[in-house]
Design a protein around this motif. Structure first.
Motif, mmCIF file in Angstrom:
data_model
loop_
_atom_site.group_PDB
_atom_site.id
_atom_site.type_symbol
_atom_site.label_atom_id
_atom_site.label_comp_id
_atom_site.label_asym_id
_atom_site.label_seq_id
_atom_site.Cartn_x
_atom_site.Cartn_y
_atom_site.Cartn_z
ATOM 1 N N PRO A 11 -42.494 -21.959 -87.179
ATOM 2 C CA PRO A 11 -41.844 -23.165 -87.833
ATOM 3 C C PRO A 11 -41.273 -23.418 -89.391
ATOM 4 C CG PRO A 11 -42.201 -23.476 -85.533
ATOM 5 C CD PRO A 11 -43.190 -22.549 -85.888
ATOM 6 N N VAL A 12 -40.568 -24.150 -89.310
ATOM 7 C CA VAL A 12 -40.558 -24.492 -91.492
ATOM 8 C C VAL A 12 -41.688 -25.150 -91.385
ATOM 9 C CG1 VAL A 12 -38.644 -25.601 -91.291
ATOM 10 C CG2 VAL A 12 -39.160 -24.591 -93.309
ATOM 11 N N GLU A 13 -41.515 -26.738 -90.395
ATOM 12 C CA GLU A 13 -41.992 -27.569 -90.491
ATOM 13 C C GLU A 13 -43.935 -27.165 -90.161
ATOM 14 O OE1 GLU A 13 -38.294 -28.212 -88.740
ATOM 15 O OE2 GLU A 13 -40.497 -26.654 -88.369
ATOM 16 N N THR A 14 -44.269 -26.393 -89.667
ATOM 17 C CA THR A 14 -45.991 -25.781 -89.608
ATOM 18 C C THR A 14 -46.185 -25.592 -91.018
ATOM 19 O OG1 THR A 14 -45.768 -24.941 -87.734
ATOM 20 C CG2 THR A 14 -47.556 -24.228 -88.647
ATOM 21 N N VAL A 15 -45.057 -24.394 -91.725
ATOM 22 C CA VAL A 15 -45.611 -23.783 -92.939
ATOM 23 C C VAL A 15 -45.322 -24.947 -93.784
ATOM 24 C CG1 VAL A 15 -44.368 -22.573 -95.047
ATOM 25 C CG2 VAL A 15 -44.265 -22.074 -92.471
ATOM 26 N N ARG A 16 -44.609 -25.991 -94.344
ATOM 27 C CA ARG A 16 -44.924 -27.362 -94.786
ATOM 28 C C ARG A 16 -46.119 -28.136 -94.550
ATOM 29 N NH1 ARG A 16 -42.380 -28.748 -98.314
ATOM 30 N NH2 ARG A 16 -44.505 -28.413 -99.488
ATOM 31 N N GLU A 17 -46.692 -28.127 -93.753
ATOM 32 C CA GLU A 17 -48.029 -28.424 -93.212
ATOM 33 C C GLU A 17 -49.131 -27.711 -93.646
ATOM 34 O OE1 GLU A 17 -51.103 -30.510 -89.270
ATOM 35 O OE2 GLU A 17 -48.370 -29.475 -88.803
ATOM 36 N N LEU A 18 -48.767 -26.787 -93.724
ATOM 37 C CA LEU A 18 -50.217 -25.757 -93.997
ATOM 38 C C LEU A 18 -49.747 -25.650 -95.273
ATOM 39 C CD1 LEU A 18 -49.403 -22.582 -91.643
ATOM 40 C CD2 LEU A 18 -51.357 -23.677 -92.147
ATOM 41 N N VAL A 19 -48.833 -25.455 -96.285
ATOM 42 C CA VAL A 19 -48.814 -25.701 -97.605
ATOM 43 C C VAL A 19 -49.560 -27.113 -97.854
ATOM 44 C CG1 VAL A 19 -47.325 -26.292 -99.609
ATOM 45 C CG2 VAL A 19 -47.086 -24.339 -98.008
ATOM 46 N N ASP A 20 -48.988 -27.680 -97.558
ATOM 47 C CA ASP A 20 -49.498 -29.304 -97.748
ATOM 48 C C ASP A 20 -50.573 -29.543 -97.852
ATOM 49 O OD1 ASP A 20 -46.555 -29.916 -98.670
ATOM 50 O OD2 ASP A 20 -46.626 -31.540 -97.372
ATOM 51 N N PRO A 24 -52.204 -28.283 -102.399
ATOM 52 C CA PRO A 24 -51.989 -29.395 -102.638
ATOM 53 C C PRO A 24 -50.634 -29.393 -103.925
ATOM 54 C CG PRO A 24 -53.609 -29.415 -102.912
ATOM 55 C CD PRO A 24 -53.888 -28.200 -102.394
ATOM 56 N N GLN A 25 -50.823 -28.775 -104.693
ATOM 57 C CA GLN A 25 -50.020 -28.087 -106.139
ATOM 58 C C GLN A 25 -49.278 -27.946 -105.729
ATOM 59 O OE1 GLN A 25 -52.860 -26.208 -104.652
ATOM 60 N NE2 GLN A 25 -52.252 -23.813 -105.675
ATOM 61 N N TRP A 26 -48.581 -27.182 -104.683
ATOM 62 C CA TRP A 26 -47.342 -27.520 -104.319
ATOM 63 C C TRP A 26 -46.501 -28.217 -103.402
ATOM 64 C CZ3 TRP A 26 -49.093 -22.069 -102.004
ATOM 65 C CH2 TRP A 26 -49.678 -20.792 -103.491
ATOM 66 N N ARG A 27 -47.051 -29.008 -103.147
ATOM 67 C CA ARG A 27 -47.054 -30.687 -102.582
ATOM 68 C C ARG A 27 -45.523 -30.819 -102.397
ATOM 69 N NH1 ARG A 27 -52.457 -34.192 -100.912
ATOM 70 N NH2 ARG A 27 -52.654 -32.788 -99.422
ATOM 71 N N GLY A 28 -44.835 -30.849 -103.365
ATOM 72 C CA GLY A 28 -43.539 -31.332 -104.255
ATOM 73 C C GLY A 28 -42.563 -29.902 -104.635
ATOM 74 N N LEU A 29 -43.138 -28.997 -103.943
ATOM 75 C CA LEU A 29 -42.176 -28.051 -103.653
ATOM 76 C C LEU A 29 -41.651 -27.705 -102.520
ATOM 77 C CD1 LEU A 29 -44.008 -25.043 -105.689
ATOM 78 C CD2 LEU A 29 -42.467 -26.567 -106.728
ATOM 79 N N PRO A 30 -40.167 -27.569 -102.248
ATOM 80 C CA PRO A 30 -39.441 -26.880 -101.530
ATOM 81 C C PRO A 30 -39.513 -25.933 -101.180
ATOM 82 C CG PRO A 30 -37.678 -26.940 -103.267
ATOM 83 C CD PRO A 30 -39.386 -26.759 -103.715
ATOM 84 N N VAL A 31 -39.721 -26.118 -99.109
ATOM 85 C CA VAL A 31 -40.143 -24.818 -98.088
ATOM 86 C C VAL A 31 -38.624 -24.742 -97.675
ATOM 87 C CG1 VAL A 31 -41.615 -24.223 -96.509
ATOM 88 C CG2 VAL A 31 -42.512 -24.917 -98.441
ATOM 89 N N ARG A 32 -38.605 -23.624 -97.206
ATOM 90 C CA ARG A 32 -37.408 -22.971 -97.027
ATOM 91 C C ARG A 32 -37.570 -21.645 -96.382
ATOM 92 N NH1 ARG A 32 -35.837 -23.374 -102.007
ATOM 93 N NH2 ARG A 32 -35.101 -21.765 -103.043
ATOM 94 N N TYR A 99 -50.307 -22.524 -86.074
ATOM 95 C CA TYR A 99 -50.734 -20.730 -86.545
ATOM 96 C C TYR A 99 -51.894 -20.515 -86.910
ATOM 97 C CZ TYR A 99 -49.242 -17.109 -89.079
ATOM 98 O OH TYR A 99 -48.830 -15.787 -89.112
ATOM 99 N N PRO A 100 -51.898 -19.560 -85.663
ATOM 100 C CA PRO A 100 -53.426 -18.961 -85.293
ATOM 101 C C PRO A 100 -53.965 -17.476 -86.408
ATOM 102 C CG PRO A 100 -51.462 -18.095 -83.967
ATOM 103 C CD PRO A 100 -51.467 -18.449 -84.845
ATOM 104 N N LEU A 101 -53.227 -17.356 -87.726
ATOM 105 C CA LEU A 101 -53.966 -16.232 -88.292
ATOM 106 C C LEU A 101 -53.380 -16.683 -89.765
ATOM 107 C CD1 LEU A 101 -51.593 -13.476 -86.891
ATOM 108 C CD2 LEU A 101 -54.142 -14.007 -86.180
ATOM 109 N N PRO A 102 -54.292 -15.775 -90.637
ATOM 110 C CA PRO A 102 -54.313 -16.179 -91.999
ATOM 111 C C PRO A 102 -53.631 -15.795 -92.736
ATOM 112 C CG PRO A 102 -56.370 -15.504 -91.007
ATOM 113 C CD PRO A 102 -55.150 -14.686 -90.492
ATOM 114 N N TRP A 103 -52.595 -15.892 -93.788
ATOM 115 C CA TRP A 103 -51.189 -15.687 -94.445
ATOM 116 C C TRP A 103 -51.075 -15.680 -95.118
ATOM 117 C CZ3 TRP A 103 -49.430 -20.303 -97.228
ATOM 118 C CH2 TRP A 103 -49.713 -21.283 -96.707
#
Length: 301
Positions: A11-20, A24-32, A99-103
């Motif tokens: 889910p995109v919500e999972t990606v948002r959490e992982l990125v943040d 953290p330098q990308w916290r202000g960037l949109p994820v889609r 999410y169980p894997l590296p990315w």
């Protein structure tokens, strides 16, 4: 519909959490999420400059990390070696947030994939594609040879898989004719040609097009030594008859190399038609179109 029995949800919500959490330098960037016909990774954009790729099939964490590291090394090896843009590695992410894997994170390339802007009839595109293949072949193998189990080694090693494909395609394709074709194609000798560097998966979804020209190449992590005919799958996946001959002429392919390229395209297409018939119709249609081009070719067995 899921493409694989062991497919992971991303889910995109999972990606948002992982990125943040991890970058953290990308916290202000949109994820889609990026709509894609791809079968290996779920793809997300992070702002305008980056793309994140999440493996879709469950596997061991350490083997996944090694796989992603090898992809990143291949991307670095290819970057700047031709005039066509390719993604460059940026970072590796860790499991987390369910999410169980590296990315992985790569640079994002602008352009339209060839599934959406079909270059099949464009002679200029065929010249570009030949230039890219020639540029990749010119990269030094540094003594490396094909060592995988996929496409690019011995055609006959795929007999068991092809038999599975034929059995699962009986209600979809002219299997008796296709079996006869494979019997002829699989027996093509390798000849004396040594392995050369190859992209390994030049299908429409990995090719970016702009105004009928080649704009970039995606999914470059499979770069490695292989049968010189392997990247000729692109002739059948991407081009109509006229531009196909332009590509052949530019690359100076002899009859054996050309036929072996057709064999690799045939092997790949047979697996696409039935496996993705319900779960990924675009990939299934690609397989059908490639097989139709091969069967229509006057030099086909």
């Amino acid at each position: 519909m899921q493409m694989h029995a062991d497919q992971l949800a991303v889910p995109v919500e999972t990606v948002r959490e992982l990125v943040d959490e991890q970058f953290p330098q990308w916290r202000g960037l949109p994820v889609r999420r990026v709509a894609s016909d791809g079968t290996v990774n779920a793809v997300f954009r992070i702002g305008d400059r980056y793309g994140a790729r999440f493996p879709l099939q469950s596997r061991d964490v350490e083997s996944t990390r090694r796989w992603l590291a090898a992809e990143a090394e291949a991307a670095r090896e290819l970057a700047g070696r031709t005039r066509f843009r390719t993604p460059e590695p940026v970072a590796l992410g860790a499991p987390g947030a369910g999410y169980p894997l590296p990315w992985s994170v790569q640079t994002w390339l602008p352009g339209v994939v060839a599934t959406d802007e079909d270059p099949a009839g464009a002679v200029a595109f065929a010249h570009d594609l030949a230039e890219f293949i020639g540029g990749v072949r010119a990269i030094d193998t540094r003594g490396r040879t094909f060592g995988g189990a996929g496409r690019g080694g011995d055609l006959t090693s795929h007999d068991a898989w092809m038999d599975t494909c034929f059995r699962n395609s009986e209600r979809l394709l002219d299997v008796p004719r296709l079996r006869r074709m494979w019997a002829a194609l699989r027996s093509l000798p390798r000849g004396a040609a040594e392995d050369v560097m190859s992209h390994g998966d030049l299908i429409p979804g990995n090719v970016l097009v702009s105004d009928g020209r080649l704009a970039g190449i995606l999914d470059v992590g499979g770069l490695g030594p292989a049968d010189p005919a392997l990247d000729l799958v692109s002739a059948w996946h991407l081009l109509d008859a006229g531009p196909r001959q332009v590509l052949r002429g530019d690359l100076g392919c002899d009859d054996l190399e050309w036929q072996r390229g057709k064999a690799w395209a045939f092997q790949q297409a047979m697996g696409l038609v039935w496996y993705y018939a319900e779960s990924n119709p675009a990939m299934s249609r690609l397989g059908r179109r490639t097989l139709a081009r091969i069967m229509a070719d006057s030099s086909s067995p």
